[in-house]
Design an enzyme around this catalytic site. Structure first.
Site, PDB file in Angstrom:
ATOM      1  N   HIS A  78      -2.206  32.104  11.246  1.00  0.00           N
ATOM      2  CA  HIS A  78      -2.798  33.413  11.566  1.00  0.00           C
ATOM      3  C   HIS A  78      -4.314  33.325  11.752  1.00  0.00           C
ATOM      4  CE1 HIS A  78       0.769  36.100  10.776  1.00  0.00           C
ATOM      5  NE2 HIS A  78       1.189  34.945  10.293  1.00  0.00           N
TER       6      HIS A  78
ATOM      7  N   ASP B 124     -12.435  34.951  14.034  1.00  0.00           N
ATOM      8  CA  ASP B 124     -11.232  35.641  13.552  1.00  0.00           C
ATOM      9  C   ASP B 124     -10.034  35.134  14.345  1.00  0.00           C
ATOM     10  OD1 ASP B 124      -9.806  37.512  12.059  1.00  0.00           O
ATOM     11  OD2 ASP B 124     -11.231  39.130  12.461  1.00  0.00           O
TER      12      ASP B 124
HETATM   13  P1  ADQ Z   1      -7.045  39.712   8.230  1.00  0.00           P
HETATM   14  O1  ADQ Z   1      -8.165  38.751   8.032  1.00  0.00           O
HETATM   15  O2  ADQ Z   1      -6.613  40.464   7.040  1.00  0.00           O
HETATM   16  O3  ADQ Z   1      -5.758  39.015   8.884  1.00  0.00           O
HETATM   17  P2  ADQ Z   1      -7.063  41.764  10.433  1.00  0.00           P
HETATM   18  O4  ADQ Z   1      -6.244  41.175  11.509  1.00  0.00           O
HETATM   19  O5  ADQ Z   1      -8.232  42.531  10.933  1.00  0.00           O
HETATM   20  O6  ADQ Z   1      -7.603  40.702   9.397  1.00  0.00           O
HETATM   21  O7  ADQ Z   1      -6.167  42.759   9.594  1.00  0.00           O
HETATM   22  C1  ADQ Z   1      -6.690  43.583   8.598  1.00  0.00           C
HETATM   23  C2  ADQ Z   1      -5.663  44.658   8.247  1.00  0.00           C
HETATM   24  O8  ADQ Z   1      -6.078  45.320   7.072  1.00  0.00           O
HETATM   25  C3  ADQ Z   1      -5.515  45.689   9.337  1.00  0.00           C
HETATM   26  O9  ADQ Z   1      -4.161  45.997   9.497  1.00  0.00           O
HETATM   27  C4  ADQ Z   1      -6.308  46.886   8.819  1.00  0.00           C
HETATM   28  O10 ADQ Z   1      -5.777  48.132   9.188  1.00  0.00           O
HETATM   29  C5  ADQ Z   1      -6.213  46.708   7.325  1.00  0.00           C
HETATM   30  N1  ADQ Z   1      -7.455  47.190   6.679  1.00  0.00           N
HETATM   31  C6  ADQ Z   1      -8.682  46.667   6.766  1.00  0.00           C
HETATM   32  N2  ADQ Z   1      -9.554  47.381   6.043  1.00  0.00           N
HETATM   33  C7  ADQ Z   1      -8.868  48.387   5.498  1.00  0.00           C
HETATM   34  C8  ADQ Z   1      -9.201  49.465   4.606  1.00  0.00           C
HETATM   35  N3  ADQ Z   1     -10.434  49.666   4.124  1.00  0.00           N
HETATM   36  N4  ADQ Z   1      -8.208  50.285   4.237  1.00  0.00           N
HETATM   37  C9  ADQ Z   1      -6.948  50.101   4.687  1.00  0.00           C
HETATM   38  N5  ADQ Z   1      -6.579  49.113   5.503  1.00  0.00           N
HETATM   39  C10 ADQ Z   1      -7.523  48.261   5.896  1.00  0.00           C
HETATM   40  C11 ADQ Z   1      -5.370  37.663   9.204  1.00  0.00           C
HETATM   41  C12 ADQ Z   1      -6.296  36.934  10.166  1.00  0.00           C
HETATM   42  C13 ADQ Z   1      -6.493  37.773  11.419  1.00  0.00           C
HETATM   43  C14 ADQ Z   1      -5.153  38.087  12.066  1.00  0.00           C
HETATM   44  C15 ADQ Z   1      -4.171  38.638  11.043  1.00  0.00           C
HETATM   45  C16 ADQ Z   1      -2.756  38.744  11.609  1.00  0.00           C
HETATM   46  O11 ADQ Z   1      -7.547  36.675   9.544  1.00  0.00           O
HETATM   47  O12 ADQ Z   1      -7.325  37.087  12.345  1.00  0.00           O
HETATM   48  O13 ADQ Z   1      -5.337  39.052  13.084  1.00  0.00           O
HETATM   49  O14 ADQ Z   1      -4.097  37.811   9.883  1.00  0.00           O
HETATM   50  O15 ADQ Z   1      -2.350  37.539  12.189  1.00  0.00           O
END
Ligand code: ADQ
Length: 547
Positions: free
Chosen positions: A169, A381
């Protein structure tokens, strides 16, 4: 998915539910973060098993809670018991103090403690032991992410014959970064025990292959135009690119609900006519939050006329707070917020609203709907789902997305978003200024295009395309009558190949690595996108085909 003969067994570090112990007792919560969000949405209604850590040290209270959580799901949950030392040295240690920073191109943040490596191997064996108890030969074992890179090797040693896939991921680094890892060869060799190895983007896949070529010269790599085929010691693995998506329909549907609209209107009322800029992140140093704040400060310094007319809402969810790098980050972010507010606040206007907590889905959707600009500027990312969620929730097509060129979402969404280098504060400030002054017509055409891309490349398609890349056991193990490598690859040159599931697999030309299931009976028009200079949506051409 029904092409898999047996069940799909998902394996990830965490289960989608988390058991938390409080003074008042034990409680079930949803896991946060991108992996859990995407997989939960994609796996809804699919049968199978999900194996992972339940978030608490094991005791007799865990199993009944997991049985209860599984009642509302189509799959069962099996937990892997980890000790506190495992969590400290495997999860916080090897995974998040070594692999996470290294794979995000930040080697100076790594702590290469050799004890972490010993525990990492041990914990990967613990996960493999639970999978070995669960998996049957027809099942497909799908392992997720950097915590579990050694599981296939342990499972092969234990004689498990099921097909196995691995999806990373997060990004995969270039050889110059990867080779700093003291355990680089064993990790590469262990990854090649999987039958399918998937990456978020072409850059990650190409970095992986460059690492193989540099560090394991005995590996044979055959390059097709879609998946690559990699062979080592009589085994073959398919190596592909599978950009992850979100459950677009669910986000769109929920964003349309009247209570979300009312909540969004309430948020807008609080910022009056200001341009509302939104950042939503786990509090992680890869997400570029201090850099974003500095860019916003530069905007206010360079364009004084914007003062009093633009507000940044930065939402962060607390993350990995036990790791020193993360504690420092929180202090740095909070100091910057107070400096910016100290420098610019005027009666009736506070430039940065800072929210440090996990938002519920409704509140998150309301912010996505209320925002004029989604500011997604990670330093690096794998994908970044926030960028895609923002587009899905923008049902009024009013918002502008600014996204980092170093997020997997950057290349995918470049035709409708403003792409920036998050280290270039001046460029980000200018992008904010431009987005704030964009005409309603341009915003609408850009957002319409973005929403179409996010809708087409959703999480269900991601799952399908990964599973379609799984070769049959014969093909992988090279038994008599096995396919040649170019057949396995499903190359665009030559005739389409029969996949292991009896379907016909073709390659999506726009997104190499994404296999499309072609069906003569149900052709569907698939639009191609490009944004012209006048920011109007152009459908370049259509292609028949079903993904
Ligand atoms: P993450 O590093 O966790 O994922 P991301 O893909 O942006 O990063 O997902 C974050 C998730 O957390 C989103 O669904 C978002 O809605 C939720 N979130 C963030 N802040 C929040 C808050 N304050 N309250 C509620 N929800 C919140 C890892 C990898 C990424 C990749 C994903 C999936 O680092 O690059 O996109 O896995 O493969």
């Amino acid at each position: 998915m029904n092409e898999i003969k047996g069940r799909v067994i998902n394996v990830s570090n965490r289960l989608p539910v988390l058991i938390r112990r409080h003074a008042s007792g034990t409680r079930l919560e949803r896991s946060s973060g991108g992996l859990a969000t995407a997989l939960e949405a994609g796996w809804r209604d699919q049968p199978g098993v999900w194996i992972g850590w339940a978030g608490a040290t094991p005791d007799e209270s865990i199993e009944p809670l997991l049985v209860r959580a599984a009642r509302r799901r189509s799959y069962t949950l099996r937990s892997v018991a980890l000790t506190e030392e495992d969590i400290a040295k495997f999860y916080s240690g090897f995974a998040n103090e070594i692999i996470w920073p290294l794979f995000h191109d930040m080697p100076s943040r790594c702590n290469f403690d050799p004890e972490y490596w010993a525990t990492y191997q041990n914990v990967n064996r613990k996960f493999a032991a639970v999978v070995a108890e669960t998996a049957q030969e027809d099942d497909f074992v799908w392992v997720h992410d950097y915590h579990l890179m050694l599981t296939a090797a342990s499972l092969r040693q234990a004689g498990v014959r099921a097909n196995m896939g691995f999806f990373l991921h997060i990004p995969f680094p270039s050889p110059d970064i990867f080779e700093k890892l003291p355990w680089k060869q064993p990790i590469l060799k262990a990854l090649l025990e999987f039958d399918v190895i998937g990456f978020q983007g072409d850059r990650d896949r190409s970095n992986f292959v460059s690492c193989l070529e540099r560090l394991l010269p005995e590996v044979a790599v055959e390059r097709g135009t879609s998946h690559l085929l990699v062979g080592l010691a009589g085994r073959r693995s398919v190596v592909g690119t599978f950009p992850i998506g979100i459950d677009f329909e669910a986000f769109e549907h929920d964003a349309e609900r009247p209570e979300i609209a009312a909540h969004a209107a309430e948020i807008r009322k609080r910022v009056a006519d200001d341009v509302l800029v939104l950042g939503v992140d786990r509090l992680d140093y890869t997400k570029g939050i201090p850099e974003r704040l500095k860019s916003f400060r530069l905007l206010l310094r360079r364009f004084p006329e914007m003062r009093g007319h633009i507000t940044l809402v930065q939402v962060v969810v607390p993350s990995r707070e036990e790791i020193p790098n993360y504690k420092h980050l929180r202090r740095e972010v909070e100091l910057l917020v107070s400096q910016i507010n100290g420098e610019f606040t005027e009666p009736g206007w506070v430039p940065v609203h800072y929210i440090h907590r996990n938002l519920g889905r409704e509140e998150l959707l309301a912010y996505y709907r209320a925002a004029d600009i989604g500011l997604v500027t990670p330093l690096k990312d794998g994908m970044n789902l926030v960028a895609k969620e923002f587009c899905a929730a923008q049902i009024d097509e009013r918002g502008v997305l600014i996204v980092s060129e170093f997020a997997g979402a950057g290349p995918e969404l470049r035709s409708g978003a403003i792409i920036v280098n998050p280290n270039d504060f001046s460029q980000v400030a200018q992008a904010l200024y431009d987005a704030a002054h964009m005409t309603a017509e341009e915003k609408r055409s850009r957002m319409r295009l973005l929403r179409q891309i996010v809708k087409d490349h959703n999480v269900h398609r991601w799952i399908r395309s990964f599973l379609q890349a799984v070769p049959s056991s014969d093909q992988v193990k090279g038994g008599s009558g096995s396919a040649s490598w170019s057949e396995l690859d499903g190359a665009t040159v030559g005739p389409p190949i029969a996949s292991s599931f009896g379907s016909v697999v073709r390659v999506d030309q726009k997104m190499p690595g994404v296999a499309l299931l072609a069906s003569a009976l149900s052709p569907r028009t698939r639009p191609r996108y490009a944004m012209g200079r006048d920011a109007k949506l152009h459908l370049l051409r259509s292609a028949a085909g079903e993904d």
